[in-house]
Design an enzyme around this catalytic site. Structure first.
Site, PDB file in Angstrom:
ATOM      1  N   HIS A 195       0.818  -1.223   0.000  1.00 58.66           N
ATOM      2  CA  HIS A 195       0.000   0.000   0.000  1.00 58.66           C
ATOM      3  C   HIS A 195       0.849   1.269   0.000  1.00 58.66           C
ATOM      4  CE1 HIS A 195      -3.777   1.910   0.039  1.00 58.66           C
ATOM      5  NE2 HIS A 195      -4.440   0.999   0.715  1.00 58.66           N
TER       6      HIS A 195
ATOM      7  N   ASP B  78      -2.031   1.993  -4.654  1.00 56.48           N
ATOM      8  CA  ASP B  78      -3.334   2.207  -4.033  1.00 56.48           C
ATOM      9  C   ASP B  78      -4.336   1.182  -4.561  1.00 56.48           C
ATOM     10  OD1 ASP B  78      -2.447   4.392  -2.554  1.00 56.48           O
ATOM     11  OD2 ASP B  78      -2.813   5.769  -4.217  1.00 56.48           O
TER      12      ASP B  78
END
Length: 544
Positions: free
Chosen positions: A517, A521
């Protein structure tokens, strides 16, 4: 008396804080509960209130400055109070730390000097050979095979031994000539990089003292570290009798039943529970006041008849196990995967693709002479093309930067006896399906024989792990850092699917994309999978 205020830990993950704003200045009166400053943590900017009353005598961290947790933030005391000793104490501790560093440096230099002196004391022509660093991540090595034995003549360039690293078994050649006088590690033994491996020199030279002195430095520290561990083991045993005494079984173990004229004393709740469970109250011993049967007696009740029917289990076997030393590859896998799992914030995206067109395409493609491709080859090619359109997924994370790769090097996980190797298909987007198939087949064969070179296992920008051939429908993988993502590919399953509003036979395949992450995204990962879906469900587009 003055009170020292240190940088507080305002969150569970906070390691340092930044003073955003001071709400008091030196000389201001401070009451208990007053807000001293606003502290910016790793999660938010929070108000920090005082737990002391007095005058703000000193500010240790100015606005905008950052310091570690528990470092000096401010000093509160009586107006005009002398705090020079507290400030001197802080500086003195820093000086002590510096002096300790200096002494460490001196010790290091003394060790260097001693090593230099020891090297000067080596007999003429004698050379110490240490465990080499054969890969960038290697920390220790195992001697797989010695190709020379003590007394053999060694020429510069001769292969001394085969060393098992964390990635492969590699040949180690000598850079000196002479006679092999001493072997520091037997076959199968492991040692850290720079540990004694062998000693070369003129034939007949006595090097027993050299080997003994060289080993003394490394072994002594290891023994010192192991000693306290062994001494700390008996401590938990002292606590075990305390735990036994804490178990309160007396109220249940010694119940008494009181009956008068055949009457059984029982609480209404216990009677209701006994009726529901079909328990005969005459068989229950009460642990309540005057032998009254209460709720816990019903809950803990075991019918005597039932327990008598079940014979006592007497095991015929015995506890047994085999110890297998961890190979260098297994140690490296454990270290790298643990680092990845606990440092990279993983999240997972699950998809299911229609494979009917892919099956038909592969059948037709393999009908060509001397051509054979697998579904895995098609996935590699599709990923390579999709990664060119989504460079964020083809990125790599480093502490100080993020690298967006314009080239596509795909690592293909291969299971071997000792663990997992990841050979790399470089510039996969530029290769044809048969070229990818040939490369993967070659890598897999040489990986199982530990014949891959380090260059063939380095440089991946994305990784694919396929367990479909083992019948696994769906699974998740751990990212191969510093890459940002890894794709887990399951088996093709035939099942009913809905097409055009009708339930018909179909073939589907589940895939899971694990993303870091920090670089990828959720929406970016989803868009990549949409592009991948287009290629796999319409594989003819990969030929355009």
């Amino acid at each position: 008396m003055a009170e020292v205020i240190n940088m507080p830990r305002l969150s569970d993950t906070m390691e340092e804080g930044t003073v955003a704003t001071w709400l008091k200045k030196v000389g201001d009166k401070v009451e208990e509960g007053d807000i001293l400053a606003e502290i910016e943590t790793d999660k938010a900017t929070m108000e920090f209130e005082s737990f002391y009353e007095g005058t703000l005598l000193h500010i240790g961290v100015q606005e905008g400055e950052t310091t570690k947790v528990d470092e000096l933030l401010a000093i509160i005391g009586e107006e005009g109070e002398d705090i020079s000793s507290l400030l001197d104490g802080k500086s003195s501790t820093k000086e002590e730390e510096k002096s300790e560093e200096n002494t460490d440096d001196k010790e290091d230099t003394s060790e260097d000097n001693s090593s230099e002196s020891s090297s000067e004391e080596l007999p003429e022509g004698v050379t110490i050979v240490t465990m080499p660093r054969l890969s960038d991540t290697m920390e220790e090595g195992t001697v797989a095979t010695w190709l020379k034995k003590v007394g053999d003549a060694v020429e510069e360039g001769d292969i001394l031994a085969e060393i098992e690293t964390d990635k492969a078994t590699m040949e180690f050649e000598s850079f000196q000539s002479g006679t092999l006088l001493h072997i520091g590690l037997e076959e199968g033994q492991s040692a850290k990089v720079d540990a004694l491996l062998a000693i070369l020199g003129p034939e007949g030279t006595d090097v027993s003292g050299v080997a003994k002195n060289f080993k003394a430095g490394g072994d002594a520290s290891a023994k010192k570290e192991e000693a306290p561990k062994k001494e700390s083991k008996p401590e938990p045993k002292k606590e075990t009798p305390k735990q036994d005494t804490k178990t309160e079984s007396k109220p249940v173990a010694q119940p008494t039943q009181t009956a008068s004229g055949g009457r059984i004393f029982v609480s209404p709740l216990a009677k209701k529970m006994a009726d529901e469970k079909g328990i005969n109250l005459s068989q229950v011993k009460g642990s309540g006041e005057n032998g009254r049967i209460v709720k816990r007696d019903i809950e803990n009740f075991t019918p005597a008849a039932q327990s008598a029917q079940v014979g006592k289990f007497v095991p015929s076997g015995q506890e047994d196990f085999d110890e297998v030393p961890n190979s260098q590859m297994r140690k490296a896998i454990a270290k790298n995967l643990a680092k990845s799992k606990f440092t990279a914030p993983h999240y997972y995206l699950n998809v299911e693709f229609d494979m009917d067109n892919a099956i038909a395409f592969r059948t037709q493609y393999n009908s060509l002479p001397d051509t054979k491709i697998s579904f895995n080859d098609m996935v590699v090619k599709a990923c390579a093309l999709a990664l060119k359109q989504h460079p964020q997924v083809n990125s790599q994370w480093f502490d100080d930067k993020m690298k967006l790769n314009n080239h596509v090097h795909i690592g293909v996980a291969v299971a071997v006896e000792d663990g997992l190797l990841v050979p790399v298909v470089k510039f996969a987007n530029e290769q044809s399906l048969p070229q990818i198939g040939a490369a993967v087949k070659d890598f897999a064969g040489r990986a199982r024989n530990k014949k891959l070179s380090l260059d063939e296992m380095e440089g991946s920008t994305f990784t694919i792990s396929n367990l479909g051939m083992f019948g696994i429908e769906s699974f998740t993988s751990i990212i191969n850092q510093p890459n940002s993502a890894i794709l887990s590919v399951g088996a093709i399953v035939q099942k009913p699917v809905v097409k055009n509003g009708q339930i018909v036979p179909g073939n589907t395949m589940k895939l899971t994309l694990a993303c870091d992450h920090r670089t990828v995204d959720g929406a970016t990962g989803a868009q990549f999978l949409q592009t991948l879906k287009g290629y796999i469900e319409n594989p003819v587009t990969m030929l355009v």
